[in-house]
Write an enzyme that holds these catalytic residues in place. Structure first.
Site, PDB file in Angstrom:
ATOM      1  N   TYR A 152     -36.011  -3.820  29.547  1.00 15.80           N
ATOM      2  CA  TYR A 152     -35.283  -4.740  30.439  1.00 15.80           C
ATOM      3  C   TYR A 152     -35.573  -6.198  30.077  1.00 15.80           C
ATOM      4  CZ  TYR A 152     -33.678  -6.496  35.040  1.00 15.80           C
ATOM      5  OH  TYR A 152     -33.037  -7.159  36.068  1.00 15.80           O
ATOM      6  N   LYS A 156     -32.891  -8.914  28.900  1.00 18.27           N
ATOM      7  CA  LYS A 156     -32.637 -10.126  29.684  1.00 18.27           C
ATOM      8  C   LYS A 156     -32.935 -11.391  28.868  1.00 18.27           C
ATOM      9  CE  LYS A 156     -30.981  -8.438  33.467  1.00 18.27           C
ATOM     10  NZ  LYS A 156     -29.507  -8.406  33.581  1.00 18.27           N
TER      11      LYS A 156
END
Ligand SMILES: NC(=O)c1ccc[n+]([C@@H]2O[C@H](COP(=O)([O-])OP(=O)(O)OC[C@H]3O[C@@H](n4cnc5c(N)ncnc54)[C@H](O)[C@@H]3O)[C@@H](O)[C@H]2O)c1
Length: 251
Positions: A152, A156
Protein backbone atom coordinates in the site's frame (compact mmCIF):
# COMPACT_ATOMS: atom_id res chain seq x y z
CA UNK A 1 -19.35 25.68 -12.41
CA UNK A 2 -19.56 27.99 -15.37
CA UNK A 3 -19.88 25.16 -17.89
CA UNK A 4 -21.45 21.72 -17.86
CA UNK A 5 -18.84 19.31 -16.54
CA UNK A 6 -18.87 15.55 -16.10
CA UNK A 7 -16.83 13.82 -13.41
CA UNK A 8 -15.94 10.19 -12.83
CA UNK A 9 -15.26 9.16 -9.24
CA UNK A 10 -13.83 5.66 -8.86
CA UNK A 11 -14.55 3.55 -5.78
CA UNK A 12 -17.56 5.79 -5.14
CA UNK A 13 -20.00 3.20 -3.79
CA UNK A 14 -19.01 4.12 -0.25
CA UNK A 15 -16.54 5.92 1.99
CA UNK A 16 -14.40 8.76 0.65
CA UNK A 17 -15.43 8.18 -2.96
CA UNK A 18 -19.13 8.47 -2.12
CA UNK A 19 -18.55 11.74 -0.23
CA UNK A 20 -16.49 13.16 -3.10
CA UNK A 21 -19.14 12.16 -5.65
CA UNK A 22 -21.91 13.83 -3.65
CA UNK A 23 -19.84 16.98 -3.11
CA UNK A 24 -18.96 17.34 -6.80
CA UNK A 25 -22.64 16.84 -7.67
CA UNK A 26 -23.63 19.59 -5.25
CA UNK A 27 -20.95 21.77 -6.89
CA UNK A 28 -22.93 21.33 -10.13
CA UNK A 29 -21.12 18.52 -11.94
CA UNK A 30 -22.78 15.47 -13.46
CA UNK A 31 -21.13 12.55 -11.68
CA UNK A 32 -20.49 8.96 -12.75
CA UNK A 33 -20.36 6.80 -9.63
CA UNK A 34 -17.97 3.99 -10.57
CA UNK A 35 -17.29 0.92 -8.48
CA UNK A 36 -16.72 -2.82 -8.94
CA UNK A 37 -20.40 -3.67 -8.80
CA UNK A 38 -23.02 -1.44 -10.44
CA UNK A 39 -25.67 -2.32 -7.83
CA UNK A 40 -23.38 -1.16 -5.03
CA UNK A 41 -23.19 2.28 -6.69
CA UNK A 42 -26.96 2.79 -6.54
CA UNK A 43 -26.95 4.28 -3.02
CA UNK A 44 -24.57 7.08 -3.99
CA UNK A 45 -26.11 7.67 -7.43
CA UNK A 46 -29.66 7.76 -6.00
CA UNK A 47 -28.60 10.17 -3.24
CA UNK A 48 -27.21 12.51 -5.90
CA UNK A 49 -30.35 12.30 -8.06
CA UNK A 50 -32.67 12.71 -5.04
CA UNK A 51 -30.79 15.90 -4.15
CA UNK A 52 -31.47 17.25 -7.65
CA UNK A 53 -28.16 16.28 -9.23
CA UNK A 54 -27.27 14.15 -12.25
CA UNK A 55 -25.58 10.78 -11.86
CA UNK A 56 -25.18 7.32 -13.32
CA UNK A 57 -23.98 4.15 -11.61
CA UNK A 58 -21.20 2.39 -13.50
CA UNK A 59 -19.84 -1.06 -12.69
CA UNK A 60 -16.17 -1.43 -13.66
CA UNK A 61 -12.87 -2.80 -12.42
CA UNK A 62 -10.30 0.00 -12.66
CA UNK A 63 -7.46 -2.51 -12.95
CA UNK A 64 -8.92 -4.05 -16.12
CA UNK A 65 -8.14 -2.29 -19.40
CA UNK A 66 -11.27 -3.38 -21.30
CA UNK A 67 -13.55 -2.65 -18.35
CA UNK A 68 -12.09 0.87 -18.02
CA UNK A 69 -12.47 1.57 -21.76
CA UNK A 70 -16.12 0.47 -21.74
CA UNK A 71 -16.90 2.47 -18.59
CA UNK A 72 -15.40 5.70 -19.90
CA UNK A 73 -17.24 5.37 -23.22
CA UNK A 74 -20.50 4.73 -21.39
CA UNK A 75 -20.03 7.83 -19.24
CA UNK A 76 -19.20 9.94 -22.30
CA UNK A 77 -22.37 8.87 -24.09
CA UNK A 78 -24.72 9.02 -21.08
CA UNK A 79 -23.43 12.07 -19.18
CA UNK A 80 -21.13 13.87 -21.62
CA UNK A 81 -17.35 13.85 -22.06
CA UNK A 82 -15.68 13.33 -18.68
CA UNK A 83 -13.23 16.14 -17.88
CA UNK A 84 -12.89 15.50 -14.14
CA UNK A 85 -11.45 12.25 -12.79
CA UNK A 86 -11.02 11.28 -9.16
CA UNK A 87 -8.83 8.16 -8.86
CA UNK A 88 -10.07 6.98 -5.49
CA UNK A 89 -10.67 3.21 -5.80
CA UNK A 90 -8.51 1.30 -3.38
CA UNK A 91 -7.95 -1.85 -1.36
CA UNK A 92 -5.64 -2.91 1.44
CA UNK A 93 -3.96 -6.31 1.88
CA UNK A 94 -1.75 -5.66 4.90
CA UNK A 95 1.05 -7.88 6.12
CA UNK A 96 4.66 -7.69 7.20
CA UNK A 97 7.08 -8.24 4.34
CA UNK A 98 8.02 -11.80 5.28
CA UNK A 99 4.36 -12.84 5.27
CA UNK A 100 3.20 -10.86 2.24
CA UNK A 101 2.15 -12.93 -0.73
CA UNK A 102 2.87 -11.97 -4.31
CA UNK A 103 -0.90 -12.00 -4.88
CA UNK A 104 -1.41 -9.36 -2.16
CA UNK A 105 1.42 -7.23 -3.54
CA UNK A 106 0.01 -7.43 -7.07
CA UNK A 107 -3.61 -6.82 -6.03
CA UNK A 108 -2.83 -3.58 -4.21
CA UNK A 109 -0.50 -2.23 -6.91
CA UNK A 110 -3.08 -3.16 -9.56
CA UNK A 111 -6.04 -1.34 -8.08
CA UNK A 112 -4.27 1.85 -7.00
CA UNK A 113 -1.53 2.39 -9.56
CA UNK A 114 -2.52 0.41 -12.65
CA UNK A 115 -6.10 1.59 -12.03
CA UNK A 116 -5.13 5.26 -11.88
CA UNK A 117 -2.95 4.85 -14.96
CA UNK A 118 -5.69 3.12 -16.99
CA UNK A 119 -8.41 5.57 -15.94
CA UNK A 120 -6.22 8.62 -16.60
CA UNK A 121 -5.18 7.30 -20.00
CA UNK A 122 -8.78 6.57 -21.01
CA UNK A 123 -10.14 9.92 -19.84
CA UNK A 124 -7.33 12.23 -21.00
CA UNK A 125 -8.44 12.34 -24.62
CA UNK A 126 -11.77 13.86 -23.56
CA UNK A 127 -9.89 16.40 -21.46
CA UNK A 128 -7.46 17.26 -24.27
CA UNK A 129 -10.38 17.81 -26.67
CA UNK A 130 -12.11 20.05 -24.12
CA UNK A 131 -8.82 21.86 -23.32
CA UNK A 132 -9.82 21.45 -19.68
CA UNK A 133 -9.26 18.71 -17.16
CA UNK A 134 -8.91 17.97 -13.48
CA UNK A 135 -7.38 14.74 -12.20
CA UNK A 136 -7.22 14.13 -8.45
CA UNK A 137 -5.41 11.03 -7.18
CA UNK A 138 -5.84 9.57 -3.72
CA UNK A 139 -2.47 9.03 -2.08
CA UNK A 140 -2.06 8.56 1.68
CA UNK A 141 0.19 9.45 4.60
CA UNK A 142 1.22 5.78 4.22
CA UNK A 143 3.32 6.94 1.23
CA UNK A 144 5.88 8.12 3.79
CA UNK A 145 6.17 4.66 5.34
CA UNK A 146 3.70 2.44 7.16
CA UNK A 147 4.55 -0.75 9.02
CA UNK A 148 2.74 -3.78 7.61
CA UNK A 149 1.73 -1.98 4.43
CA UNK A 150 4.69 -2.26 2.06
CA UNK A 151 2.38 -2.84 -0.91
CA UNK A 152 0.00 0.00 0.00
CA UNK A 153 2.82 2.39 0.90
CA UNK A 154 4.59 1.73 -2.41
CA UNK A 155 1.32 2.21 -4.31
CA UNK A 156 0.53 5.48 -2.51
CA UNK A 157 4.07 6.83 -3.07
CA UNK A 158 3.63 5.77 -6.70
CA UNK A 159 0.45 7.85 -6.90
CA UNK A 160 2.54 10.91 -6.07
CA UNK A 161 5.00 10.23 -8.91
CA UNK A 162 2.11 9.59 -11.28
CA UNK A 163 0.55 12.88 -10.20
CA UNK A 164 3.66 14.97 -10.79
CA UNK A 165 4.47 13.39 -14.15
CA UNK A 166 0.92 13.72 -15.48
CA UNK A 167 0.90 17.34 -14.30
CA UNK A 168 4.00 17.97 -16.45
CA UNK A 169 2.69 16.09 -19.49
CA UNK A 170 -0.90 17.37 -19.48
CA UNK A 171 -0.54 20.94 -18.26
CA UNK A 172 -0.45 22.49 -21.71
CA UNK A 173 -3.93 21.11 -22.40
CA UNK A 174 -5.50 22.96 -19.47
CA UNK A 175 -5.38 19.84 -17.33
CA UNK A 176 -4.26 19.95 -13.71
CA UNK A 177 -3.26 16.83 -11.79
CA UNK A 178 -3.02 16.84 -8.01
CA UNK A 179 -3.04 14.35 -5.15
CA UNK A 180 -4.72 14.23 -1.77
CA UNK A 181 -2.89 12.28 0.91
CA UNK A 182 -5.34 11.62 3.76
CA UNK A 183 -4.39 10.61 7.26
CA UNK A 184 -6.90 8.63 9.31
CA UNK A 185 -10.39 8.89 7.78
CA UNK A 186 -13.39 7.08 9.29
CA UNK A 187 -14.55 4.61 6.62
CA UNK A 188 -15.15 0.90 6.23
CA UNK A 189 -11.48 0.60 5.25
CA UNK A 190 -10.26 1.87 8.64
CA UNK A 191 -13.05 0.02 10.48
CA UNK A 192 -11.82 -3.20 8.87
CA UNK A 193 -8.28 -2.33 9.98
CA UNK A 194 -9.47 -2.05 13.59
CA UNK A 195 -11.34 -5.34 13.32
CA UNK A 196 -8.25 -7.09 11.90
CA UNK A 197 -6.25 -6.25 15.01
CA UNK A 198 -9.19 -6.93 17.36
CA UNK A 199 -9.71 -3.36 18.63
CA UNK A 200 -13.22 -1.79 18.82
CA UNK A 201 -13.44 0.97 16.20
CA UNK A 202 -14.34 3.60 18.85
CA UNK A 203 -11.12 2.82 20.76
CA UNK A 204 -9.11 2.74 17.53
CA UNK A 205 -10.41 6.21 16.61
CA UNK A 206 -9.83 7.59 20.13
CA UNK A 207 -6.21 6.36 20.14
CA UNK A 208 -5.61 7.78 16.66
CA UNK A 209 -7.16 11.14 17.61
CA UNK A 210 -4.80 11.41 20.59
CA UNK A 211 -1.88 11.62 18.12
CA UNK A 212 -3.54 14.14 15.75
CA UNK A 213 -2.99 17.90 16.31
CA UNK A 214 -6.65 18.85 15.62
CA UNK A 215 -7.59 16.16 18.18
CA UNK A 216 -10.01 14.24 16.01
CA UNK A 217 -10.02 11.68 13.25
CA UNK A 218 -11.02 12.70 9.74
CA UNK A 219 -14.29 12.10 7.93
CA UNK A 220 -14.93 11.60 4.21
CA UNK A 221 -16.25 15.17 3.88
CA UNK A 222 -12.78 16.47 4.87
CA UNK A 223 -11.44 14.87 1.70
CA UNK A 224 -14.46 15.88 -0.41
CA UNK A 225 -13.83 19.53 0.47
CA UNK A 226 -10.22 19.33 -0.71
CA UNK A 227 -11.23 17.52 -3.90
CA UNK A 228 -13.82 20.23 -4.58
CA UNK A 229 -11.06 22.86 -4.40
CA UNK A 230 -8.73 21.01 -6.80
CA UNK A 231 -11.60 20.48 -9.25
CA UNK A 232 -12.81 24.09 -9.14
CA UNK A 233 -12.36 26.34 -12.18
CA UNK A 234 -10.30 28.78 -10.11
CA UNK A 235 -7.65 26.19 -9.18
CA UNK A 236 -6.17 26.04 -12.69
CA UNK A 237 -2.72 27.25 -11.56
CA UNK A 238 -2.40 24.57 -8.87
CA UNK A 239 -0.90 21.42 -10.37
CA UNK A 240 1.44 18.60 -9.44
CA UNK A 241 0.75 19.15 -5.75
CA UNK A 242 0.24 16.70 -2.93
CA UNK A 243 -1.87 18.01 -0.09
CA UNK A 244 -1.83 16.11 3.19
CA UNK A 245 -5.26 16.16 4.82
CA UNK A 246 -4.34 14.67 8.14
CA UNK A 247 -5.25 17.12 10.89
CA UNK A 248 -1.71 18.39 11.26
CA UNK A 249 1.73 18.51 9.66
CA UNK A 250 3.30 15.29 8.42
CA UNK A 251 6.99 14.53 8.94
N1 LIG B 1 -9.80 5.73 4.99
C1 LIG B 1 -8.59 6.22 5.16
O1 LIG B 1 -8.17 6.47 6.31
C2 LIG B 1 -7.70 6.52 3.98
C3 LIG B 1 -6.48 7.15 4.24
C4 LIG B 1 -5.64 7.44 3.18
C5 LIG B 1 -6.01 7.10 1.89
N2 LIG B 1 -7.20 6.48 1.67
C6 LIG B 1 -7.52 6.14 0.29
O2 LIG B 1 -8.75 6.73 -0.07
C7 LIG B 1 -9.41 5.89 -1.03
C8 LIG B 1 -10.81 5.54 -0.53
O3 LIG B 1 -10.69 4.90 0.73
P1 LIG B 1 -11.94 4.48 1.65
O4 LIG B 1 -11.46 4.52 3.04
O5 LIG B 1 -13.15 5.22 1.25
O6 LIG B 1 -12.05 2.92 1.23
P2 LIG B 1 -13.30 1.93 1.11
O7 LIG B 1 -12.73 0.58 1.22
O8 LIG B 1 -14.39 2.33 2.05
O9 LIG B 1 -13.81 2.21 -0.38
C9 LIG B 1 -13.04 1.86 -1.49
C10 LIG B 1 -13.94 1.58 -2.66
O10 LIG B 1 -13.12 1.22 -3.80
C11 LIG B 1 -13.78 0.18 -4.48
N3 LIG B 1 -12.85 -0.61 -5.28
C12 LIG B 1 -11.91 -1.49 -4.84
N4 LIG B 1 -11.29 -2.08 -5.89
C13 LIG B 1 -11.84 -1.56 -7.01
C14 LIG B 1 -11.62 -1.77 -8.40
N5 LIG B 1 -10.69 -2.63 -8.83
N6 LIG B 1 -12.36 -1.07 -9.29
C15 LIG B 1 -13.31 -0.20 -8.87
N7 LIG B 1 -13.55 0.06 -7.55
C16 LIG B 1 -12.83 -0.62 -6.64
C17 LIG B 1 -14.41 -0.67 -3.36
O11 LIG B 1 -15.44 -1.52 -3.88
C18 LIG B 1 -14.91 0.41 -2.41
O12 LIG B 1 -16.25 0.79 -2.69
C19 LIG B 1 -8.51 4.67 -1.23
O13 LIG B 1 -7.68 4.87 -2.35
C20 LIG B 1 -7.70 4.66 0.04
O14 LIG B 1 -6.48 3.99 -0.14
C21 LIG B 1 -8.05 6.17 2.69
Amino acid sequence: MSEHRTAIVTGAARGIGAAVAMRLASDGLAVAVLDLDEDSCAGTADAICNAGGTSVAVGADVSDEASVAAAVERVASELGAPTVLINNAGIVRDNLLFKMSVADWDAVLSVHLRGAFLMSRAVQRHMVTAKFGRIVNLSSTAALGSRGQVNYSAAKAGMQGLTKTLAIELGKFGITVNAIAPGFIETEMTAAGAERIGVPFADFKRDAAAQIPVARTGVPDDIAHTASFFVSEGAGYVSGQVIYVAGGPID
